[in-house]
Design a protein around this motif. Structure first.
Motif, short mmCIF file in Angstrom:
data_model
loop_
_atom_site.label_atom_id
_atom_site.label_comp_id
_atom_site.label_asym_id
_atom_site.label_seq_id
_atom_site.Cartn_x
_atom_site.Cartn_y
_atom_site.Cartn_z
N THR A 128 26.56 17.19 51.08
CA THR A 128 25.26 17.80 50.80
C THR A 128 24.21 16.73 50.55
OG1 THR A 128 26.33 19.75 49.84
CG2 THR A 128 24.02 19.40 49.28
N ALA A 129 24.53 15.73 49.74
CA ALA A 129 23.59 14.65 49.46
C ALA A 129 23.24 13.89 50.73
CB ALA A 129 24.16 13.69 48.41
N LYS A 130 24.23 13.63 51.55
CA LYS A 130 23.99 12.88 52.79
C LYS A 130 23.09 13.66 53.74
CE LYS A 130 26.21 10.06 56.21
NZ LYS A 130 27.06 8.95 56.16
N GLN A 131 23.25 14.97 53.78
CA GLN A 131 22.43 15.81 54.66
C GLN A 131 20.98 15.88 54.19
OE1 GLN A 131 24.61 19.48 54.58
NE2 GLN A 131 25.90 18.91 56.32
N ARG A 132 20.77 15.83 52.90
CA ARG A 132 19.43 16.04 52.35
C ARG A 132 18.63 14.76 52.14
NH1 ARG A 132 20.62 20.63 47.80
NH2 ARG A 132 21.41 22.20 49.22
N LEU A 133 19.30 13.68 51.79
CA LEU A 133 18.59 12.44 51.46
C LEU A 133 18.36 11.58 52.70
CD1 LEU A 133 20.60 11.43 48.27
CD2 LEU A 133 18.35 12.51 48.35
N ARG A 134 17.31 10.76 52.62
CA ARG A 134 17.13 9.75 53.65
C ARG A 134 18.31 8.79 53.56
NH1 ARG A 134 11.73 6.87 52.51
NH2 ARG A 134 12.78 6.78 50.51
N GLU A 135 18.62 8.13 54.64
CA GLU A 135 19.78 7.24 54.66
C GLU A 135 19.69 6.15 53.59
OE1 GLU A 135 22.29 4.39 57.72
OE2 GLU A 135 20.67 5.65 58.50
N CYS A 136 18.51 5.55 53.44
CA CYS A 136 18.37 4.48 52.44
C CYS A 136 18.54 5.03 51.02
CB CYS A 136 17.04 3.75 52.60
SG CYS A 136 15.59 4.79 52.39
N ASP A 137 18.03 6.23 50.76
CA ASP A 137 18.18 6.84 49.44
C ASP A 137 19.64 7.21 49.17
OD1 ASP A 137 15.51 6.57 48.83
OD2 ASP A 137 14.99 8.62 49.42
N PHE A 138 20.31 7.72 50.21
CA PHE A 138 21.72 8.07 50.06
C PHE A 138 22.55 6.82 49.76
CE2 PHE A 138 25.99 8.54 51.85
CZ PHE A 138 26.44 9.60 51.09
N ASP A 139 22.27 5.73 50.48
CA ASP A 139 23.01 4.49 50.24
C ASP A 139 22.81 3.98 48.81
OD1 ASP A 139 23.93 4.60 52.84
OD2 ASP A 139 22.48 3.13 53.61
N GLU A 140 21.57 4.04 48.31
CA GLU A 140 21.29 3.61 46.94
C GLU A 140 21.96 4.55 45.94
OE1 GLU A 140 17.09 3.04 46.27
OE2 GLU A 140 16.89 1.92 48.15
N PHE A 141 21.95 5.85 46.22
CA PHE A 141 22.59 6.83 45.36
C PHE A 141 24.09 6.53 45.25
CE2 PHE A 141 25.05 10.76 45.04
CZ PHE A 141 24.58 11.27 43.85
N MET A 142 24.74 6.31 46.38
CA MET A 142 26.17 6.04 46.38
C MET A 142 26.48 4.69 45.72
SD MET A 142 27.71 8.69 47.35
CE MET A 142 29.36 8.02 47.40
#
Length: 135
Positions: free
Chosen positions: A42-56
């Motif tokens: 869900t997070a990967k589908q909703r967030l921009r790739e750079c935001d998802f990478d920082e989140f993870m």
């Protein structure tokens, strides 16, 4: 046609055996792993790739801070400011949590479930660490 039916039964039997074996893993049997996968997808589908990478990256650092095997490195001796110190780890975890929540702030369901996500992450990590030690 008889051969096809026999093949179908063999596949079903293998799937049932695999499922039964996986139920022996606490993180699989209690839905922790499935919850984590759903949350990450869900997070990967909703967030921009750079935001998802920082989140993870924040999530991984939080788990590393609270890993049971966390020991001070030779380069970083145990001090009141080192990561092995409880207060320091708590402060760093709080900072990382704030960073992670900043990335998902526009998605109430991700914000709501973040603590469960991190708790399940620690549970899954402990399960796999225990399995690794048994080998």
């Amino acid at each position: 046609m008889v051969t096809k039916k026999r093949d179908d039964n063999a596949g079903s039997k293998r799937a049932a055996e695999f499922h039964d074996a996986m139920l022996g893993l606490p993180a699989y049997g209690d839905d922790s792993m499935f919850f984590m996968v759903r949350y990450v997808v869900t997070a990967k589908q909703r967030l921009r790739e750079c935001d998802f990478d920082e989140f993870m990256a924040s999530f991984i650092q939080i788990n590393e801070l609270w890993s049971e095997d966390k020991k001070p490195s030779p380069e970083q001796p145990e001090t009141s400011e080192g990561p092995s110190d409880l207060e320091s780890r708590y402060a760093k975890t709080k900072e990382l949590k704030t960073q992670a929540l900043e990335k998902v702030k526009d998605y109430p369901d991700l914000v709501r479930d973040f603590d469960r996500f991190t708790s399940n992450g620690r549970a899954v990590l402990r399960t796999f660490e225990a399995l690794r030690k048994k080998q």
